[in-house]
Write a protein that holds these residues in place. Structure first.
Motif, PDB file in Angstrom:
ATOM      1  N   LEU A   1      -0.041  -7.150   5.190  1.00 23.70           N
ATOM      2  CA  LEU A   1      -1.210  -6.545   5.822  1.00 23.70           C
ATOM      3  C   LEU A   1      -0.793  -5.447   6.786  1.00 23.70           C
ATOM      4  N   GLY A   2       0.330  -5.673   7.493  1.00 21.10           N
ATOM      5  CA  GLY A   2       0.819  -4.650   8.410  1.00 21.10           C
ATOM      6  C   GLY A   2       1.164  -3.364   7.688  1.00 21.10           C
ATOM      7  N   ARG A   3       1.798  -3.494   6.535  1.00 23.94           N
ATOM      8  CA  ARG A   3       2.133  -2.297   5.757  1.00 23.94           C
ATOM      9  C   ARG A   3       0.861  -1.595   5.262  1.00 23.94           C
ATOM     10  N   LEU A   4      -0.129  -2.403   4.851  1.00 23.44           N
ATOM     11  CA  LEU A   4      -1.392  -1.819   4.412  1.00 23.44           C
ATOM     12  C   LEU A   4      -2.062  -1.065   5.554  1.00 23.44           C
ATOM     13  N   GLY A   5      -2.110  -1.685   6.728  1.00 21.08           N
ATOM     14  CA  GLY A   5      -2.719  -1.033   7.879  1.00 21.08           C
ATOM     15  C   GLY A   5      -1.995   0.237   8.264  1.00 21.08           C
ATOM     16  N   GLY A   6      -0.659   0.191   8.227  1.00 24.78           N
ATOM     17  CA  GLY A   6       0.115   1.386   8.551  1.00 24.78           C
ATOM     18  C   GLY A   6      -0.138   2.507   7.564  1.00 24.78           C
ATOM     19  N   TRP A   7      -0.214   2.175   6.276  1.00 24.53           N
ATOM     20  CA  TRP A   7      -0.475   3.191   5.252  1.00 24.53           C
ATOM     21  C   TRP A   7      -1.849   3.819   5.453  1.00 24.53           C
ATOM     22  N   CYS A   8      -2.854   2.986   5.729  1.00 27.44           N
ATOM     23  CA  CYS A   8      -4.211   3.506   5.943  1.00 27.44           C
ATOM     24  C   CYS A   8      -4.264   4.399   7.180  1.00 27.44           C
ATOM     25  N   ALA A   9      -3.517   4.032   8.216  1.00 26.31           N
ATOM     26  CA  ALA A   9      -3.497   4.852   9.433  1.00 26.31           C
ATOM     27  C   ALA A   9      -2.871   6.215   9.162  1.00 26.31           C
ATOM     28  N   ARG A  10      -1.860   6.240   8.294  1.00 28.48           N
ATOM     29  CA  ARG A  10      -1.184   7.512   7.986  1.00 28.48           C
ATOM     30  C   ARG A  10      -2.003   8.367   7.028  1.00 28.48           C
ATOM     31  N   HIS A  11      -2.822   7.744   6.200  1.00 28.98           N
ATOM     32  CA  HIS A  11      -3.620   8.474   5.211  1.00 28.98           C
ATOM     33  C   HIS A  11      -5.109   8.288   5.513  1.00 28.98           C
ATOM     34  N   GLY A  12      -5.452   8.452   6.785  1.00 31.18           N
ATOM     35  CA  GLY A  12      -6.814   8.182   7.232  1.00 31.18           C
ATOM     36  C   GLY A  12      -7.872   9.005   6.537  1.00 31.18           C
ATOM     37  N   ARG A  13      -7.621  10.293   6.348  1.00 30.94           N
ATOM     38  CA  ARG A  13      -8.632  11.151   5.707  1.00 30.94           C
ATOM     39  C   ARG A  13      -8.906  10.718   4.271  1.00 30.94           C
ATOM     40  N   LEU A  14      -7.848  10.356   3.558  1.00 30.06           N
ATOM     41  CA  LEU A  14      -8.014   9.933   2.167  1.00 30.06           C
ATOM     42  C   LEU A  14      -8.822   8.636   2.087  1.00 30.06           C
ATOM     43  N   VAL A  15      -8.462   7.656   2.921  1.00 24.12           N
ATOM     44  CA  VAL A  15      -9.166   6.366   2.906  1.00 24.12           C
ATOM     45  C   VAL A  15     -10.630   6.558   3.291  1.00 24.12           C
ATOM     46  N   LEU A  16     -10.877   7.342   4.325  1.00 26.51           N
ATOM     47  CA  LEU A  16     -12.253   7.600   4.764  1.00 26.51           C
ATOM     48  C   LEU A  16     -13.050   8.277   3.656  1.00 26.51           C
ATOM     49  N   ALA A  17     -12.458   9.278   3.014  1.00 28.31           N
ATOM     50  CA  ALA A  17     -13.157  10.002   1.951  1.00 28.31           C
ATOM     51  C   ALA A  17     -13.484   9.079   0.783  1.00 28.31           C
ATOM     52  N   LEU A  18     -12.551   8.193   0.424  1.00 34.03           N
ATOM     53  CA  LEU A  18     -12.779   7.291  -0.706  1.00 34.03           C
ATOM     54  C   LEU A  18     -13.925   6.328  -0.413  1.00 34.03           C
ATOM     55  N   TRP A  19     -13.977   5.793   0.800  1.00 32.43           N
ATOM     56  CA  TRP A  19     -15.042   4.841   1.137  1.00 32.43           C
ATOM     57  C   TRP A  19     -16.405   5.549   1.194  1.00 32.43           C
ATOM     58  N   VAL A  20     -16.446   6.721   1.816  1.00 39.21           N
ATOM     59  CA  VAL A  20     -17.714   7.448   1.899  1.00 39.21           C
ATOM     60  C   VAL A  20     -18.172   7.858   0.500  1.00 39.21           C
ATOM     61  N   LEU A  21     -17.232   8.280  -0.339  1.00 41.49           N
ATOM     62  CA  LEU A  21     -17.574   8.652  -1.714  1.00 41.49           C
ATOM     63  C   LEU A  21     -18.101   7.449  -2.486  1.00 41.49           C
ATOM     64  N   ALA A  22     -17.456   6.288  -2.327  1.00 41.58           N
ATOM     65  CA  ALA A  22     -17.898   5.072  -3.024  1.00 41.58           C
ATOM     66  C   ALA A  22     -19.306   4.688  -2.599  1.00 41.58           C
ATOM     67  N   ALA A  23     -19.572   4.712  -1.272  1.00 37.14           N
ATOM     68  CA  ALA A  23     -20.906   4.348  -0.783  1.00 37.14           C
ATOM     69  C   ALA A  23     -21.952   5.331  -1.293  1.00 37.14           C
ATOM     70  N   GLY A  24     -21.644   6.635  -1.229  1.00 43.15           N
ATOM     71  CA  GLY A  24     -22.602   7.634  -1.685  1.00 43.15           C
ATOM     72  C   GLY A  24     -22.858   7.567  -3.174  1.00 43.15           C
ATOM     73  N   LEU A  25     -21.787   7.376  -3.955  1.00 43.27           N
ATOM     74  CA  LEU A  25     -21.925   7.323  -5.412  1.00 43.27           C
ATOM     75  C   LEU A  25     -22.731   6.106  -5.848  1.00 43.27           C
ATOM     76  N   LEU A  26     -22.403   4.938  -5.294  1.00 49.04           N
ATOM     77  CA  LEU A  26     -23.110   3.718  -5.680  1.00 49.04           C
ATOM     78  C   LEU A  26     -24.579   3.779  -5.268  1.00 49.04           C
ATOM     79  N   THR A  27     -24.843   4.308  -4.086  1.00 48.78           N
ATOM     80  CA  THR A  27     -26.231   4.436  -3.641  1.00 48.78           C
ATOM     81  C   THR A  27     -27.002   5.384  -4.549  1.00 48.78           C
ATOM     82  N   SER A  28     -26.366   6.485  -4.935  1.00 50.56           N
ATOM     83  CA  SER A  28     -27.021   7.444  -5.832  1.00 50.56           C
ATOM     84  C   SER A  28     -27.315   6.827  -7.194  1.00 50.56           C
ATOM     85  N   LEU A  29     -26.370   6.044  -7.699  1.00 51.41           N
ATOM     86  CA  LEU A  29     -26.570   5.421  -9.008  1.00 51.41           C
ATOM     87  C   LEU A  29     -27.736   4.434  -8.982  1.00 51.41           C
TER      88      LEU A  29
END
Length: 748
Positions: free
Chosen positions: A5-33
């Motif tokens: 979990l620590g490695r996962l958290g560290g990776w997400c912290a380093r790639h914050g923009r990518l993780v944020l974009a993926l979650w926002v895209l998933a929420a927007g896409l599913l809501t649109s569908l």
């Protein structure tokens, strides 16, 4: 697991923009569908193997339109002045019938001017519309079309409302105001807890993304499986509560590490390694509890359980990925936009704002027996009313006043008797084929006479013979409303009819609810046992302490008792039914119950659903408190001090989390649907009691009394259990070795 979990958290912290974009895209896409393709819902109340299900299966075979999957819609007509027999109104009704018969899927529309189609005062009538090829899930839309088509009758001064079968829980619930209120109150609590606007918005944003993804998945699943109409509201209630709470726990830990001077990304890694593990196990207990509903033997409850669990999974995933991504992006700006005088951050080694909770822990530790005794007495008093919990059917008579469902129920009750709102569908299988003749076959005549002679039967409709002559259908109107327990007695009496060569089956709403209640009551011990055992096993894997696991399960059962006690007081005793917005029941004489207090039945499946949800949610706070106590104990080796420190370090966070959940669940009490009100009251009371009396007094007192036995584990069990402890110790001093067996514990 903590290092992973620590490695996962560290990776997400380093790639914050990518993780944020993926979650926002998933929420927007599913809501649109879901907006494009829709979110089909359907309360499939089929219960395989029951008598009611057999009756429904026979009813759909060979009895013609209206009895198959298309169904029947009743349009209730009412004129306040005069009667429906006036020439003007009779012509208007005829014009309405002509328009109704032109609507797709309508194969027959019976006039109210038929035998049994009009009340004795001739002011209330009923148009019976039979459908064919109609999707049962769209019957509500069809009913609206039928009412619109009856415009000629409405222009003539005739009120037209559609009477649909089912309970208030069957109606699709629109979300909106309650969610806004819950989020607003949660934001206020977070502002006081953290003292900064940026930190307060992180849990809110994370929870909203989680709910968006969860509801999108649930909506699309409606195209593949039968999703209950209440699934979205349950997913929103629970997802909003746990989503904010899980992010709150992680954020609190991160800010404490930042206050200790730990670098941002290292702090995120440690936070996810420790508190992230607690979130994972806490969410796991909720999912396990909800998944156990699959053993209830009630398809609706089974589906509602695992569908609701989707929202919890989304909350866990966003907490261990999206939260660290946001923390990594914000850095020290997480403490930006600070509010004065609130939310001072305590370092890990200091007391800070947690002093009051630490003092409470120390106070409890000095007098554990007295605290234990007083707490047990208080909890017993809160749970005692649960013995008066009244279970039963919740019919349309408890819908909001002014709604079409409530109005139709009232008109039918006045015009045709309360039992007309829940007719029994009696289908008799015959050993030999008969013809539909006049006079009727002797078997049919005897069946009809026995039905008329049954106690509590108000009316028996003319029989209908199946096209193959091997079954007969008769509609029986009881004297009692569907919510009246005496209606169940009528079902039992009809099912007890024995005629040679005839096998009697009873279907309909009341019979179906009776079978559902029997099935659920029979499976409840199994579901409870599975939930308790699996949750205790999960805690055992997490803390490697058998007594702690057993004690946690018992504590959760105690909080459940208080929830059921509150439900009994508010609904069964009726002492708070008006306070939660329930309207008084309607009497067949056209009056309302003129009393401040009135009893409201609770559907048979609600207690089991509440048990699963509450058991999982209560385990959340247990996991976070035990994690803190365990970490303090491994660092100091002093059980009494560890209990006080654990309570002190988690008290404010758990209290804030509980306030948020209570606020969210209380906000949902404002919903007009009685089922949501029941869940809102039960969840709010249980969480409030769990986070205060149980976590503040009962748990610390018992842990102090058990001493080192809290962490005792037999050597053989220690060797067998996999090492998946949820605690991360990267930031802790050297551990004190835990006790391995009772003999060793006694020597310490």
């Amino acid at each position: 697991m903590s290092s992973l979990l620590g490695r996962l958290g560290g990776w997400c912290a380093r790639h914050g923009r990518l993780v944020l974009a993926l979650w926002v895209l998933a929420a927007g896409l599913l809501t649109s569908l879901t907006m494009i393709f829709g979110s089909p819902v359907s309360n499939d109340v089929a219960i395989p193997g029951t008598d009611a299900q057999r009756a429904h299966e026979l009813m759909r075979e060979g009895f013609g339109p209206g009895y198959d999957a298309g169904g029947t819609v009743q349009l209730v007509l009412y004129t306040e002045e005069g009667t429906l027999l006036s020439k003007e109104r009779e012509k208007a009704v005829g014009d309405a019938l002509a328009r109704i018969r032109q609507i797709p899927h309508v194969v027959e529309a019976e006039t109210p001017y038929r035998m049994g189609g009009m009340s004795s005062n001739q002011r209330i009538g009923m148009i019976s519309v039979k459908l064919a090829g109609q999707d049962g899930a769209k019957q509500g839309e069809t009913a609206h079309e039928l009412v619109t088509a009856a415009a000629p009758a409405a222009k003539a001064g005739i009120e037209v409302v559609a009477a649909t079968s089912g309970s208030p829980a069957d109606k699709e619930i629109k979300t909106g105001v309650s969610e806004i209120i819950g989020v607003a109150v949660a934001l206020l609590v977070l502002l006081f807890a953290f003292g900064t606007l940026v930190a307060a918005l992180i849990p809110i944003f994370t929870a909203l993304i989680s709910i968006g993804v969860g509801l999108g998945v649930i909506g699309l699943l409606g195209h593949l499986v039968d999703v209950p109409k209440s699934a979205s509201i349950m997913a929103t209630m629970i997802g909003l509560g746990v989503g904010i709470d899980y992010a709150l726990f992680l954020l609190s830990r991160h800010r404490r590490l930042l206050a200790d001077g730990v670098p941002v990304r290292e702090s995120v890694r440690r936070t996810v390694a420790s508190s992230g593990g607690a979130v994972l196990f806490a969410g796991g207990t909720v999912v396990i509890a909800l998944s156990a509903l699959m053993l209830a033997g009630f398809p609706l409850l089974r589906t509602l359980g695992w569908i609701t669990g989707i929202s919890v999974v989304c909350a866990v995933l966003t907490s261990i990925t999206l939260v660290p991504a946001l923390l990594g992006l914000l850095g020290h700006r997480v403490n930006a936009l600070r509010l004065p005088l609130v939310g001072r951050v305590a370092s890990r080694r200091g007391d800070g704002p947690a002093t009051g909770w630490a003092a409470l822990g120390a106070w409890v530790a000095k007098r554990p027996w007295r605290v234990l005794t007083a707490t047990v007495v208080a909890l017993a008093a809160l749970a005692a009313p649960a013995a008066a919990l009244k279970l039963g059917a919740l019919d349309q008579g408890y819908s909001d006043q002014g709604t079409a469902e409530r109005r139709a129920y009232e008109l039918v009750s006045v015009g045709f008797g309360p039992g007309a709102n829940g007719p029994l569908i009696v289908v008799a299988e015959l050993d030999r084929a008969i013809a539909d003749t006049k006079p009727a076959d002797p078997l049919v005549r005897e069946l009809t006479q026995r039905l008329r002679d049954a106690s509590g039967v108000a009316h028996v409709s003319p029989h209908k013979v199946n096209e193959n002559g091997r079954s007969v259908l008769v509609q029986v109107i009881p004297e009692y409303a569907p919510s009246d327990s005496r209606a169940l007695d009528v079902v039992s009496q009809v099912r007890a009819i024995r005629i040679p060569g005839v096998r009697v089956h009873v279907g309909g709403e009341v019979a179906g609810l009776a079978d559902a209640g029997d099935r659920i009551m029979g499976r409840t011990p199994l579901v409870v046992a599975v939930v308790v055992l699996l949750s205790a096993l999960l805690l055992l894997l997490a803390f490697r302490a058998p007594l702690v696991a057993i004690k946690a399960a018992v504590m959760n059962l105690v909080s459940l008792g208080t929830a059921f006690g509150a439900l009994a007081v508010v609904f069964s005793m009726g002492l708070g039914s008006r306070l939660v917005g329930m309207d008084p029941p309607f009497s067949p004489d056209g009056t309302f119950v003129k009393t401040l207090f009135f009893s409201v039945p609770i559907d048979n499946y609600v207690p089991l659903m509440l048990f699963a949800v509450l058991f999982g949610l209560s385990m959340d706070y247990e996991v976070f408190l035990l994690t803190a106590v365990r970490q303090a104990y491994t660092r100091t080796g002093d059980n009494r001090a560890a209990v006080a420190e654990g309570l002190g370090s988690t008290g404010r966070v758990i209290t804030s989390a509980a306030l948020i959940m209570v606020a969210v669940f209380t906000a949902f009490v404002a919903y007009p649907d009685p089922l949501v009100k029941v869940f809102g009251v039960g969840l709010a009371v249980a969480i409030a009691v769990d986070a205060t009396i149980i976590r503040g007094f009962l748990v610390p007192a018992t842990m102090v009394l058990l001493g080192r036995l809290n962490w005792w584990i037999p050597r053989w069990l220690d060797r067998v259990l996999p090492n998946i402890s949820i605690e991360g110790h990267e930031d802790e001093p050297a551990e004190v070795a835990p006790d391995r067996d009772l003999t060793t514990a006694g020597r310490h």
